[in-house]
Design a protein around this motif. Structure first.
Motif, PDB file in Angstrom:
ATOM      1  N   HIS A 173       0.553   3.780  -2.997  1.00  0.00           N
ATOM      2  CA  HIS A 173      -0.242   4.862  -2.739  1.00  0.00           C
ATOM      3  C   HIS A 173       0.609   5.894  -1.862  1.00  0.00           C
ATOM      4  N   GLY A 174       1.855   5.738  -1.622  1.00  0.00           N
ATOM      5  CA  GLY A 174       2.584   6.763  -0.961  1.00  0.00           C
ATOM      6  C   GLY A 174       2.463   8.185  -1.007  1.00  0.00           C
ATOM      7  N   ALA A 175       2.182   8.580  -2.322  1.00  0.00           N
ATOM      8  CA  ALA A 175       1.933  10.150  -2.544  1.00  0.00           C
ATOM      9  C   ALA A 175       0.641  10.468  -1.999  1.00  0.00           C
ATOM     10  N   ARG A 176      -0.089   9.655  -1.589  1.00  0.00           N
ATOM     11  CA  ARG A 176      -1.846  10.245  -0.945  1.00  0.00           C
ATOM     12  C   ARG A 176      -1.646  10.691   0.338  1.00  0.00           C
ATOM     13  N   SER A 177      -2.230  11.710   0.659  1.00  0.00           N
ATOM     14  CA  SER A 177      -2.251  12.029   1.970  1.00  0.00           C
ATOM     15  C   SER A 177      -2.969  10.984   2.991  1.00  0.00           C
ATOM     16  N   SER A 178      -3.823  10.349   2.403  1.00  0.00           N
ATOM     17  CA  SER A 178      -4.498   9.382   3.341  1.00  0.00           C
ATOM     18  C   SER A 178      -3.722   7.977   3.472  1.00  0.00           C
ATOM     19  N   CYS A 179      -2.400   7.966   2.693  1.00  0.00           N
ATOM     20  CA  CYS A 179      -1.936   6.693   2.805  1.00  0.00           C
ATOM     21  C   CYS A 179      -1.314   6.347   4.294  1.00  0.00           C
ATOM     22  N   PRO A 180      -1.179   5.592   4.928  1.00  0.00           N
ATOM     23  CA  PRO A 180      -0.430   5.029   5.961  1.00  0.00           C
ATOM     24  C   PRO A 180       0.975   5.068   5.925  1.00  0.00           C
ATOM     25  N   ALA A 200       4.275   0.161   7.855  1.00  0.00           N
ATOM     26  CA  ALA A 200       4.946  -1.307   7.834  1.00  0.00           C
ATOM     27  C   ALA A 200       6.079  -1.165   8.580  1.00  0.00           C
ATOM     28  N   ASN A 201       6.749  -0.067   8.978  1.00  0.00           N
ATOM     29  CA  ASN A 201       7.970   0.058   9.863  1.00  0.00           C
ATOM     30  C   ASN A 201       7.599  -0.057  10.957  1.00  0.00           C
ATOM     31  N   HIS A 202       6.264   0.505  11.427  1.00  0.00           N
ATOM     32  CA  HIS A 202       5.613   0.478  13.092  1.00  0.00           C
ATOM     33  C   HIS A 202       5.166  -0.982  13.039  1.00  0.00           C
ATOM     34  N   LEU A 203       4.488  -1.701  12.153  1.00  0.00           N
ATOM     35  CA  LEU A 203       4.183  -3.133  12.378  1.00  0.00           C
ATOM     36  C   LEU A 203       5.386  -3.956  12.551  1.00  0.00           C
ATOM     37  N   GLN A 204       6.517  -3.536  11.956  1.00  0.00           N
ATOM     38  CA  GLN A 204       7.749  -4.310  11.931  1.00  0.00           C
ATOM     39  C   GLN A 204       8.139  -4.273  13.622  1.00  0.00           C
ATOM     40  N   ASP A 205       8.137  -3.244  13.898  1.00  0.00           N
ATOM     41  CA  ASP A 205       8.633  -2.766  15.366  1.00  0.00           C
ATOM     42  C   ASP A 205       7.911  -3.599  16.459  1.00  0.00           C
ATOM     43  N   THR A 220      -6.266  -4.294  -1.851  1.00  0.00           N
ATOM     44  CA  THR A 220      -5.159  -4.389  -0.894  1.00  0.00           C
ATOM     45  C   THR A 220      -5.143  -3.749   0.222  1.00  0.00           C
ATOM     46  N   TRP A 221      -5.593  -2.302   0.234  1.00  0.00           N
ATOM     47  CA  TRP A 221      -5.604  -1.545   1.248  1.00  0.00           C
ATOM     48  C   TRP A 221      -6.786  -1.854   2.063  1.00  0.00           C
ATOM     49  N   ARG A 222      -8.162  -2.276   1.615  1.00  0.00           N
ATOM     50  CA  ARG A 222      -9.119  -2.699   2.336  1.00  0.00           C
ATOM     51  C   ARG A 222      -8.762  -4.048   3.119  1.00  0.00           C
ATOM     52  N   ALA A 223      -7.951  -5.096   2.511  1.00  0.00           N
ATOM     53  CA  ALA A 223      -7.609  -6.122   3.300  1.00  0.00           C
ATOM     54  C   ALA A 223      -6.551  -5.814   4.120  1.00  0.00           C
ATOM     55  N   VAL A 232       0.896  -1.338  -0.140  1.00  0.00           N
ATOM     56  CA  VAL A 232       0.079   0.108  -0.005  1.00  0.00           C
ATOM     57  C   VAL A 232       0.933   1.194  -0.034  1.00  0.00           C
ATOM     58  N   GLU A 233       1.853   1.422   0.819  1.00  0.00           N
ATOM     59  CA  GLU A 233       2.823   2.433   0.935  1.00  0.00           C
ATOM     60  C   GLU A 233       3.430   2.620  -0.391  1.00  0.00           C
ATOM     61  N   GLN A 234       4.034   1.496  -1.224  1.00  0.00           N
ATOM     62  CA  GLN A 234       4.724   1.640  -2.349  1.00  0.00           C
ATOM     63  C   GLN A 234       3.753   2.297  -3.548  1.00  0.00           C
TER      64      GLN A 234
END
Length: 224
Positions: A108-115, A119-124, A189-192, A104-106
């Motif tokens: 949609h990364g340019a969108r303001s609503s993209c989280p 991914a890094n936070h989930l990895q932590d 993918t975003w919804r999943a 999703v980040e790869q």
């Protein structure tokens, strides 16, 4: 009846009333790490009407719904349930959530609503949770199963503190994802990803609740 509920702790209500956790989720009340707060305190802390929530809980109680009362289960069975239902499940959930978040980040990364940063936070979170679960599996659970509850108090203190840190990590997750709400035009993918995050959030809160408000209390009570 609803007046009595106001003075009970969230953790106790989550144990006493089947389905209470769904109501707490809908009002964004933390019944796992913040389980020692009374319903009144927790609601006022979030600028919510405590009576409204107590009435919803009272209706639920009157409906007579039944569910497993985990406090009645022997420690060994509760531990077995936690291991299979939560430890194993988190180990399945997080790698897939991280993979979806990266996609999703790869895309949609340019969108303001993209989280971005999710991914890094989930990895932590995965790393912290894995270390935490290993402490339970290798130190605390064997102590409890051997019946040496008096030696459980120091590890329980550490694990409660780590639970608070998991709660803070969940707050960050909610901030990154607009309370796990996908935008109206989100792709599949975003919804999943967000469906998986909701399930993970609910599982982790229930996992912490069962330990903080049931298992740890049983273990420490058996010492006194």
């Amino acid at each position: 009846m609803s007046q009595i509920l106001l003075e009970k702790s969230l953790g106790q209500l989550a144990c006493d009333i089947p389905g209470a956790t769904r109501i707490f989720h809908s009002f964004n009340l933390d019944f796992c790490c913040g389980g020692q707060k009374t319903l009144r305190e927790a609601a006022l802390g979030k600028q919510l009407d405590p009576t409204l929530i107590a009435e919803a809980l009272s209706k639920l109680q009157d409906s007579g719904a039944s569910a497993q009362d985990w406090r009645q289960l022997p420690e060994a069975e509760l531990i077995a349930h936690i291991l299979s239902r939560y430890h194993d499940r988190h180990r399945q959930q997080l790698p897939e959530l991280i993979r979806l978040a990266r996609r999703v980040e790869q895309v949609h990364g340019a969108r303001s609503s993209c989280p971005n940063g999710l991914a890094n936070h989930l990895q932590d979170m995965q790393q912290e949770l894995e270390g935490h679960m290993l402490k339970e599996e290798q130190i605390l659970f064997p102590l409890l199963q051997q019946g040496v509850g008096e030696r459980a108090a120091p590890p329980i203190r550490v694990l409660r503190l780590e639970h608070d840190q998991h709660g803070e990590a969940l707050d960050i997750l909610l901030t990154l994802t607009n309370n796990i709400t996908p935008p109206a035009d989100a792709c599949n993918t975003w919804r999943a990803l967000y469906r998986g995050l909701l399930e993970f959030r609910d599982d982790l809160m229930q996992h912490i609740h069962l330990e903080n408000n049931v298992l740890f209390i049983k273990a420490l009570d058996s010492v006194h």
